[in-house]
Scaffold this motif. Structure first.
Motif, mmCIF file in Angstrom:
data_model
loop_
_atom_site.group_PDB
_atom_site.id
_atom_site.type_symbol
_atom_site.label_atom_id
_atom_site.label_comp_id
_atom_site.label_asym_id
_atom_site.label_seq_id
_atom_site.Cartn_x
_atom_site.Cartn_y
_atom_site.Cartn_z
ATOM 1 N N UNK A 210 0.865 -1.324 0.070
ATOM 2 C CA UNK A 210 0.190 -0.045 0.066
ATOM 3 C C UNK A 210 0.788 1.178 -0.248
ATOM 4 N N UNK A 211 0.687 2.194 -0.998
ATOM 5 C CA UNK A 211 1.520 3.484 -0.877
ATOM 6 C C UNK A 211 0.446 4.552 -1.258
ATOM 7 N N UNK A 212 0.159 5.369 -0.687
ATOM 8 C CA UNK A 212 -0.779 6.540 -0.726
ATOM 9 C C UNK A 212 -0.207 7.812 -0.347
ATOM 10 N N UNK A 213 -0.219 8.984 -1.037
ATOM 11 C CA UNK A 213 0.455 10.423 -0.617
ATOM 12 C C UNK A 213 -0.767 10.892 0.250
ATOM 13 N N UNK A 214 -0.110 11.322 1.377
ATOM 14 C CA UNK A 214 -0.930 12.558 2.157
ATOM 15 C C UNK A 214 -0.273 13.819 1.074
ATOM 16 N N UNK A 215 -1.374 14.191 0.453
ATOM 17 C CA UNK A 215 -1.139 15.350 -0.746
ATOM 18 C C UNK A 215 -1.604 16.730 -0.192
ATOM 19 N N UNK A 216 -1.686 16.969 1.005
ATOM 20 C CA UNK A 216 -2.199 18.079 1.410
ATOM 21 C C UNK A 216 -1.000 19.314 0.950
ATOM 22 N N UNK A 217 0.184 19.314 1.312
ATOM 23 C CA UNK A 217 1.325 20.001 1.223
ATOM 24 C C UNK A 217 1.481 20.760 -0.113
ATOM 25 N N UNK A 218 1.431 19.826 -1.038
ATOM 26 C CA UNK A 218 1.549 20.523 -2.423
ATOM 27 C C UNK A 218 0.301 21.472 -2.753
ATOM 28 N N UNK A 219 -0.673 20.999 -2.362
ATOM 29 C CA UNK A 219 -1.863 21.946 -2.630
ATOM 30 C C UNK A 219 -1.781 23.385 -2.057
#
Ligand SMILES: O=c1ccn([C@@H]2O[C@H](COP(=O)(O)OP(=O)(O)O[C@H]3O[C@H](CO)[C@@H](O)[C@H](O)[C@H]3O)[C@@H](O)[C@H]2O)c(=O)[nH]1
Length: 274
Positions: A210-219
């Motif tokens: 399983x590999x998923x981004x916490x993608x809050x920072x780029x936004x």
């Protein structure tokens, strides 16, 4: 990634040695801003399967290690020289230009989305699902698939940010949403209008469950707004591209795929090698 397990020196040459040489050239040329293509593979196997940029970097294959070395060289060189950088840690890049102008023509592709579309268009007999016994909801590997056009936009946004005086930064490039291999295959079947042949196979070396981004920072930092966060759009564009390159590649009447047939050259403006 699994190829990096069997041929690690190729990856250290391409990702570590070449990055060192490129940074040296940039220093000579007085380059001020640098956007680095890194990978989610630097995280290895995060405990929860979701990684933010502060998660430990513990790669489990030479590909991830070689990308992490690139990040370290960039960080150290930047500290010594004043270069500013954006490290973009790509999750699973997928899909093709939504306007059909550019896409992958990789021979012997290994990426799930490309391989599945090759099966759907008859270039391969079947797709092997590498591992059906992972600790994931349906037993197959889960990844965060990001459309290549959104990824391209992230590069543009990163450079704009650096040119505007932004501090050096490390950013995940993903949507923060996971799809299993079977989810992806269902999307391929929807786009294809029918089932594709699949076989269960053992796990592949170097794969994580399983590999998923916490993608809050780029936004937050770049103001990045993805436009194609939709598995059906991603797969639809990938399959459309596969049909497009088929149309350019005459097949023999027997239906057998010609090895080395006239695909766009990898260095042509219509080709993207991944
Ligand atoms: O024929 C295939 C190909 C893949 N998979 C599975 O599909 C998932 C995705 O695999 P793949 O598309 O090969 O991507 P990853 O191995 O996750 O690695 C990609 O994603 C990384 C970031 O996470 C990048 O750094 C790498 O360059 C890129 O290969 C994994 O669970 C694989 O086991 C299959 O079951 N059958």
């Amino acid at each position: 990634m699994s190829e990096s397990v069997s041929d690690p020196l190729r990856y250290y040459a391409g990702n570590a040695c070449a990055t060192r040489n490129l940074l040296w050239c940039c220093a000579q040329a007085g380059v001020a801003n640098f956007v680095f293509s890194s990978s989610a593979a630097v995280y290895g196997m995060p405990a929860s399967g979701v990684a933010d940029e502060l998660a430990p970097t513990v790669p489990i294959n030479p590909y991830g290690a070689s990308k992490l070395m690139g990040e370290w060289m960039l960080r150290d060189h930047a500290a010594a020289s004043g270069l500013r950088f954006a490290v973009l840690r790509y999750f699973n890049v997928a899909g093709s230009d939504v306007r059909g102008r550019i896409g992958p023509v990789t021979r012997n592709a290994t990426l799930l989305t490309k391989v599945a579309c090759e099966v759907a268009t008859g270039k391969r007999k079947h797709l092997a699902i590498y591992g059906t016994d992972f600790a994931t909801p349906d037993g197959t590997g889960v990844r965060d698939y990001v459309h290549v056009d959104d990824l391209a936009r992230a590069h543009f946004d990163a450079l704009t940010y650096l040119r505007g005086g932004g501090e050096s930064v490390v950013l995940n490039c993903g949507y923060g949403r996971g799809y299993s291999v079977r989810d992806v295959l269902r999307a391929v079947e929807r786009a294809n209008g029918g089932p594709i042949p699949v076989v269960d196979a053992p796990r592949r070396a170097g794969d994580v469950p399983l590999l998923i981004a916490d993608a809050t920072k780029i936004r937050r930092v770049l103001g990045w707004v993805p436009r194609y966060d939709d598995i059906d759009v991603i797969i639809g564009s990938a399959l459309a591209w596969e049909h497009r390159i088929d149309a350019r590649t005459p097949r023999p009447t027997s239906g057998r795929v010609l090895e080395g047939a006239a695909l766009p050259r990898p260095d042509s403006p219509h080709a993207m090698v991944v």
